[in-house]
Design a protein around this motif. Structure first.
Motif, PDB file in Angstrom:
ATOM      1  N   ALA A  23      43.215  33.427  41.561  1.00 60.23           N
ATOM      2  CA  ALA A  23      44.077  34.051  40.555  1.00 60.23           C
ATOM      3  C   ALA A  23      45.523  33.983  41.008  1.00 60.23           C
ATOM      4  N   SER A  24      46.416  33.728  40.065  1.00 65.41           N
ATOM      5  CA  SER A  24      47.843  33.715  40.364  1.00 65.41           C
ATOM      6  C   SER A  24      48.619  34.307  39.199  1.00 65.41           C
ATOM      7  N   GLY A  25      49.719  34.996  39.518  1.00 63.31           N
ATOM      8  CA  GLY A  25      50.547  35.602  38.489  1.00 63.31           C
ATOM      9  C   GLY A  25      49.931  36.879  37.939  1.00 63.31           C
ATOM     10  N   GLY A  26      50.700  37.584  37.134  1.00 62.72           N
ATOM     11  CA  GLY A  26      50.177  38.793  36.500  1.00 62.72           C
ATOM     12  C   GLY A  26      49.851  39.892  37.496  1.00 62.72           C
ATOM     13  N   LYS A  27      49.009  40.801  37.065  1.00 58.12           N
ATOM     14  CA  LYS A  27      48.621  41.947  37.894  1.00 58.12           C
ATOM     15  C   LYS A  27      47.108  41.959  38.102  1.00 58.12           C
ATOM     16  N   VAL A  28      46.623  40.931  38.751  1.00 62.57           N
ATOM     17  CA  VAL A  28      45.196  40.816  39.030  1.00 62.57           C
ATOM     18  C   VAL A  28      44.835  41.728  40.204  1.00 62.57           C
ATOM     19  N   THR A  29      43.681  42.380  40.132  1.00 60.73           N
ATOM     20  CA  THR A  29      43.248  43.281  41.197  1.00 60.73           C
ATOM     21  C   THR A  29      41.993  42.750  41.877  1.00 60.73           C
ATOM     22  N   LYS A  30      41.781  43.233  43.076  1.00 56.51           N
ATOM     23  CA  LYS A  30      40.556  42.889  43.806  1.00 56.51           C
ATOM     24  C   LYS A  30      39.332  43.328  43.026  1.00 56.51           C
ATOM     25  N   GLU A  31      39.411  44.502  42.391  1.00 55.11           N
ATOM     26  CA  GLU A  31      38.276  45.051  41.646  1.00 55.11           C
ATOM     27  C   GLU A  31      37.902  44.163  40.457  1.00 55.11           C
ATOM     28  N   SER A  32      38.923  43.614  39.780  1.00 58.80           N
ATOM     29  CA  SER A  32      38.631  42.754  38.621  1.00 58.80           C
ATOM     30  C   SER A  32      37.974  41.450  39.060  1.00 58.80           C
ATOM     31  N   LEU A  33      38.397  40.906  40.188  1.00 56.66           N
ATOM     32  CA  LEU A  33      37.772  39.689  40.698  1.00 56.66           C
ATOM     33  C   LEU A  33      36.344  39.968  41.163  1.00 56.66           C
ATOM     34  N   ALA A  34      36.137  41.129  41.780  1.00 56.63           N
ATOM     35  CA  ALA A  34      34.790  41.498  42.223  1.00 56.63           C
ATOM     36  C   ALA A  34      33.850  41.638  41.027  1.00 56.63           C
ATOM     37  N   ALA A  35      34.367  42.165  39.911  1.00 55.55           N
ATOM     38  CA  ALA A  35      33.544  42.299  38.709  1.00 55.55           C
ATOM     39  C   ALA A  35      33.139  40.927  38.170  1.00 55.55           C
ATOM     40  N   LEU A  36      34.053  39.966  38.254  1.00 53.64           N
ATOM     41  CA  LEU A  36      33.730  38.601  37.840  1.00 53.64           C
ATOM     42  C   LEU A  36      32.640  38.010  38.725  1.00 53.64           C
ATOM     43  N   ALA A  37      32.814  38.180  40.023  1.00 52.81           N
ATOM     44  CA  ALA A  37      31.824  37.662  40.964  1.00 52.81           C
ATOM     45  C   ALA A  37      30.448  38.268  40.699  1.00 52.81           C
TER      46      ALA A  37
END
Length: 280
Positions: free
Chosen positions: A259-273
């Motif tokens: 992920a790049s740019g914006g306000k991406v969080t660790k929690e949102s990436l973990a939810a995707l995973a």
């Protein structure tokens, strides 16, 4: 940790491969012999570029990979750089991607729902190219370089047909007109086995380990993406980037969420995973 090769073999972007030669042509000098030499160099560069461009534009069949080795000291000073180009199937519709992925038996990569605030942009299905830090990648690298040097050709092409697939999905953040948001790229491909000859440069901060549905993941951002080497205090500083990586222990498929740019969080990436892991 960042991977470095004890050997100097590496896959280099074509821009770097060709760019160094372009720079050298501009310093022709004022005397006639230098000018003539520069003119000859320029013609050689144009010839090589034309050959490479023709290979890149050549129509390729699904599964075909063309590895290009330039046997020229100005274009390839160390003699170890090469480039891999292949047929990739771009898909603009998610449902169409799922259908084609099933037919082609790609590594599993599906989301039951798009990331919150994002919309699907594109998917790519292409042949798997071994990572250079893997045992398989190192063997292939040495083979391409050896064959390229021995061929006697200025531009050598090694054609490989690969049945294994690599897939990627790209999502863009939905924002108001002209606002710049985040991008997400998710890839899935066979996991390579790390070559023991690979060195690791330490990062300024240790990556964070996560456990999701019985799988071990590695999360990197900030100082975990800044690496130190003997020749450089800090390299590969990916400002604002986030990486979540893991190898599925059940399937030996390697996943990367970038992920790049914006306000991406660790929690949102973990939810995707978690979607990907539980979806299999």
């Amino acid at each position: 940790m960042m991977k470095f090769l004890k050997s100097t073999i590496a896959v280099t972007s074509l821009a770097l491969l060709l760019g160094s030669a372009y720079g050298s042509a501009s310093a022709a000098g004022s005397n006639r012999s230098a000018a003539q030499s520069a003119g000859a160099t320029t013609q050689t560069q144009k010839s090589i570029k034309a050959q490479v461009d023709a290979i890149l534009l050549q129509k390729k069949k699904p599964g075909e990979i063309y590895y290009i080795y330039v046997n020229d000291k100005k274009y390839n000073p160390g003699g170890f750089a090469y480039w891999g180009t292949s047929y990739s199937l771009p898909i603009q519709n998610y449902d169409e991607y799922v259908q084609k992925a099933g037919v082609l038996k790609t590594p599993f990569l599906q989301l039951q729902q798009a990331p919150e605030g994002f919309e699907f942009q594109s998917a790519y299905i292409g042949p798997y190219k071994p990572q250079t830090w893997s045992i398989e990648g190192q063997k292939l690298s040495k083979q391409i370089v050896a064959e390229g040097k021995a061929s006697g050709k200025t531009v050598y092409v090694k054609k490989v047909t690969e049945t294994r697939r690599s897939v990627s999905l790209t999502y863009a953040e939905r924002l108001a007109f002209q606002e710049k948001g985040a991008y997400l790229t998710i890839t899935a491909e066979p996991a390579g086995e790390v070559d023991p000859e690979v060195d690791y440069a330490p990062s300024l901060a240790k990556p964070e380990k996560l456990d999701i549905s019985g799988q071990e993941l590695t999360y990197k951002t900030g100082d975990a993406l800044i690496y130190k080497t003997a020749n450089s205090t800090m390299i590969n500083n990916s400002k604002g980037a986030h990486y979540l990586e893991w190898i599925d222990s059940r399937t030996r498929i390697s996943y990367t969420i970038y992920a790049s740019g914006g306000k991406v969080t660790k929690e949102s990436l973990a939810a995707l995973a978690e979607q990907i892991i539980r979806g299999q």
